[in-house]
Scaffold this active site. Structure first.
Site, PDB file in Angstrom:
ATOM      1  CG  HIS A  34      -2.055  -1.029   1.033  1.00  0.00           C
ATOM      2  ND1 HIS A  34      -3.188  -0.827   0.280  1.00  0.00           N
ATOM      3  CD2 HIS A  34      -2.139  -2.298   1.503  1.00  0.00           C
ATOM      4  CE1 HIS A  34      -3.938  -1.918   0.317  1.00  0.00           C
ATOM      5  NE2 HIS A  34      -3.323  -2.839   1.039  1.00  0.00           N
ATOM      6  CB  THR A  35       4.380   1.941  -0.254  1.00  0.00           C
ATOM      7  OG1 THR A  35       4.726   0.745  -0.951  1.00  0.00           O
ATOM      8  CG2 THR A  35       4.529   1.692   1.232  1.00  0.00           C
ATOM      9  CG  ASP A  36       1.158   0.487  -5.297  1.00  0.00           C
ATOM     10  OD1 ASP A  36       0.344   0.805  -4.407  1.00  0.00           O
ATOM     11  OD2 ASP A  36       0.929  -0.425  -6.129  1.00  0.00           O
ATOM     12  N   GLY A 120      -7.449 -14.389  -6.537  1.00  0.00           N
ATOM     13  CA  GLY A 120      -7.762 -13.826  -5.226  1.00  0.00           C
ATOM     14  C   GLY A 120      -6.768 -14.206  -4.141  1.00  0.00           C
ATOM     15  CB  ALA A 121      -3.919 -16.385  -3.935  1.00  0.00           C
ATOM     16  CB  SER A 125      -4.794 -13.781 -11.036  1.00  0.00           C
ATOM     17  OG  SER A 125      -5.803 -13.200 -10.247  1.00  0.00           O
ATOM     18  CB  SER A 126      -6.518  -8.817 -12.201  1.00  0.00           C
ATOM     19  OG  SER A 126      -5.953  -8.140 -11.121  1.00  0.00           O
ATOM     20  CD  GLU A 159      -6.904  -4.236 -11.859  1.00  0.00           C
ATOM     21  OE1 GLU A 159      -7.932  -4.145 -11.170  1.00  0.00           O
ATOM     22  OE2 GLU A 159      -6.364  -5.325 -12.132  1.00  0.00           O
ATOM     23  CG  ASP A 171      -0.341  -5.703  -8.136  1.00  0.00           C
ATOM     24  OD1 ASP A 171       0.559  -5.558  -7.278  1.00  0.00           O
ATOM     25  OD2 ASP A 171      -1.551  -5.769  -7.856  1.00  0.00           O
TER      26      ASP A 171
HETATM   27  C1  GLA Z   1      -2.891  -4.490  -4.784  1.00  0.00           C
HETATM   28  C2  GLA Z   1      -2.735  -3.337  -5.775  1.00  0.00           C
HETATM   29  C3  GLA Z   1      -1.322  -2.773  -5.759  1.00  0.00           C
HETATM   30  C4  GLA Z   1      -0.854  -2.475  -4.343  1.00  0.00           C
HETATM   31  C5  GLA Z   1      -1.143  -3.666  -3.419  1.00  0.00           C
HETATM   32  C6  GLA Z   1      -0.842  -3.351  -1.989  1.00  0.00           C
HETATM   33  O1  GLA Z   1      -2.146  -5.589  -5.199  1.00  0.00           O
HETATM   34  O2  GLA Z   1      -3.055  -3.743  -7.078  1.00  0.00           O
HETATM   35  O3  GLA Z   1      -1.249  -1.625  -6.569  1.00  0.00           O
HETATM   36  O4  GLA Z   1      -1.428  -1.305  -3.859  1.00  0.00           O
HETATM   37  O5  GLA Z   1      -2.473  -4.097  -3.495  1.00  0.00           O
HETATM   38  O6  GLA Z   1       0.509  -3.123  -1.812  1.00  0.00           O
END
Ligand code: GLA
Length: 384
Positions: A34-36, A120-121, A125-126, A159, A171
Site C-alpha cells: 500500500h505504498t505504491d 484472489g490469492a 492474477s489480474s 483496473e 503489480d
Molecule cells: C494491490 C494493488 C497494488 C498495491 C497492493 C498493496 O495488489 O493492485 O497496486 O497497492 O495491493 O501493496
C-alpha cells in the site's frame, strides 16, 4: 504454466487454427505494501505462475475470447459502449481500450487463455492477465511502439477505468518488468527501478494461502487510498511540498492529528512507517542481514493488521504460526482481506513450519491452506 493446454483449447474453439502465444507472471512482494499509490517504494518480483494467452487477429472488428479455466466464451466489439458484462472479459476489453487510447489500432482477434496464478490469492492474477494482453496487442497491432512503462500503465488504467479498483502500479510493473532471480526495487513516483538479485543463502521464501477471498476488497481498497489522500491533503496545507504521503514524516502527520479522522491518521501512520521499512530492508539486504529483513516483515504485518486493518483472522493466524515456529520473517502480502502470507524461512526450519502451519490451520478453520514455493521469474514475453 502449460502452453500445450492453451494451444489445444485454442485450436478446438477457433476452427483448428494457430495463433501467437504470450505469457505474463503474477508477483510476490517482499515488502512495501500500500505504498505504491502513496508515491513510495515497493519491492516485488515476478513469479513462475501466471497467464498464458493464444491470440490470432481475425480480420473482423470483434474480439472472441475464451476463458479456458472458466469455460466461458464472450464476444465483444472494440468501442467504449461494447464493454462486456463478464468481469474476466472486462480486463481484456479494458486493455484493448487503453491501447486504442494510446494510438494502437487494435482490430478484432480470437483468443483463449488460462492461468495458474491462484485467483484472489494476492498474487496479482489480474495484472498477469492485463500485462499478457497489453504486451501481445503492442506486438500484434502496435509494432511494439508502446514502451514497457506504458504497458504497465495500460494494465493499471484498465483496473481504474474498467474494473473499479484504484490500484497503484506495483503489480503491473512487476509483471511486465520481472527478471529471473531478481526482486525489483521500484520508486513508484519516478518509476526508477533497480534489479536486486535475491538468492538468500540458507533461506527459502514460501507463501501460505489462507484461501480467503474477500468480496468487498475493491471498495475497501479504494477507501484506504482515500484515507491516505485525505491525510496527505491535510499535511500539504502546512507543507506544500508534500505531494504524497511518501514526502511526509510522522512529525508532519502529528501536526494535523486533530484535523483528520482517527481512521485516516492510523492509515497514514502505517504508510509512513512502511515506506521507511522498505528503505531499511534494502540496507539490510545489501549487508546480507536477513534477521533485520525478517523483523521488518513482522512489523509490516502488525501495521497492516492493526493500523491499516486489511488483515483477517486466517492471515493473523498464519503470521502467529510463523512466529511460533521461529520463522525469520512473515507477513500478509498484497492488497489484503485474504490471500497469502509471505514467509522467509531458514532451510532447517522449513519442513517443521510447513507441517505445523498446515495442520494447525486445518484444525482451527476446518479447511486446508495451500503452500507455494516462490521462484522468481521473468516478466511478460512471447512464447511462440
Ligand atoms: C494491490 C494493488 C497494488 C498495491 C497492493 C498493496 O495488489 O493492485 O497496486 O497497492 O495491493 O501493496
Amino acid at each position: 504454466m502449460d502452453i500445450e493446454h492453451v494451444r489445444s483449447r485454442f485450436k478446438k474453439h477457433f476452427d483448428g487454427a494457430e495463433g501467437y502465444v504470450y505469457a505474463s507472471p503474477g508477483r510476490i512482494n517482499l515488502i512495501g505494501e500500500h505504498t505504491d499509490y502513496n508515491g513510495g517504494f515497493v519491492f516485488p518480483g515476478a513469479i513462475n505462475k501466471g497467464m498464458i494467452a493464444e491470440i490470432r487477429p481475425n480480420r473482423t472488428d470483434k474480439v472472441r475470447a475464451y476463458s479456458i479455466d472458466l469455460k466461458d466464451k464472450v464476444e465483444f466489439g472494440l468501442n467504449e459502449e461494447d464493454a462486456p458484462r463478464a468481469s474476466w472479459a472486462r480486463y481484456i476489453f479494458g486493455v484493448c481500450r487503453e491501447m486504442i487510447k494510446r494510438g494502437v489500432e487494435v482490430k478484432g482477434f480470437d483468443t483463449a487463455f488460462a492461468g495458474d496464478v491462484p485467483l484472489g490469492a494476492g498474487m496479482s492474477s489480474s495484472a498477469a492477465l492485463e500485462s499478457t494482453y497489453a504486451f501481445a496487442l503492442n506486438e500484434l497491432f502496435g509494432e511494439g511502439k508502446i514502451d514497457k512503462f506504458e504497458l504497465a500503465k495500460v494494465g493499471q488504467a484498465t483496473e481504474h477505468n474498467y474494473c473499479g479498483v484504484k490500484c497503484g502500479i506495483m503489480d503491473q510493473f512487476a509483471s511486465v518488468f520481472g527478471k529471473e532471480g531478481s526482486l525489483i526495487l521500484l520508486d513508484c513516483r519516478s518509476l526508477e527501478y533497480q534489479y536486486f538479485p535475491f538468492k538468500p543463502e540458507g533461506y527459502r521464501l514460501v507463501l501460505l494461502d489462507s484461501v480467503v477471498k474477500h468480496k468487498l476488497a475493491s471498495s475497501a481498497y479504494n477507501k484506504r487510498r482515500e484515507s491516505c489522500e485525505n491525510a496527505a491533503a491535510a499535511i500539504r496545507k502546512n507543507h506544500p511540498e508534500v505531494e504524497f504521503l511518501r514526502d511526509a514524516t510522522m512529525d508532519m502527520l502529528n501536526e494535523v492529528k486533530s484535523e483528520i479522522s482517527e481512521e485516516d491518521y492510523m492509515r497514514a501512520e502505517y504508510v509512513i512507517g512502511e515506506i521507511q521499512r522498505v528503505r531499511d530492508v534494502c540496507n539490510a539486504l545489501e549487508k546480507g542481514d536477513y534477521e533485520t529483513v525478517g523483523q521488518k516483515m513482522y512489523e509490516t504485518h502488525y501495521g497492516m493488521s492493526k493500523l491499516y486493518e486489511v488483515s483477517c483472522e486466517e492471515l493473523d493466524f498464519l503470521n502467529d504460526c510463523a512466529k511460533k515456529n521461529g520463522v525469520t520473517g512473515s507477513r500478509m502480502m498484497g492488497g489484503g482481506f485474504g490471500g497469502c502470507t509471505i514467509n522467509l524461512v531458514k532451510d532447517e526450519l522449513y519442513d517443521a513450519f510447513i507441517a505445523d502451519a498446515k495442520e494447525s490451520f486445518k484444525a482451527t478453520f476446518g479447511r486446508s491452506s495451500k503452500v507455494y514455493d516462490v521462484v522468481i521469474s521473468d516478466g511478460s514475453r512471447r512464447l511462440a
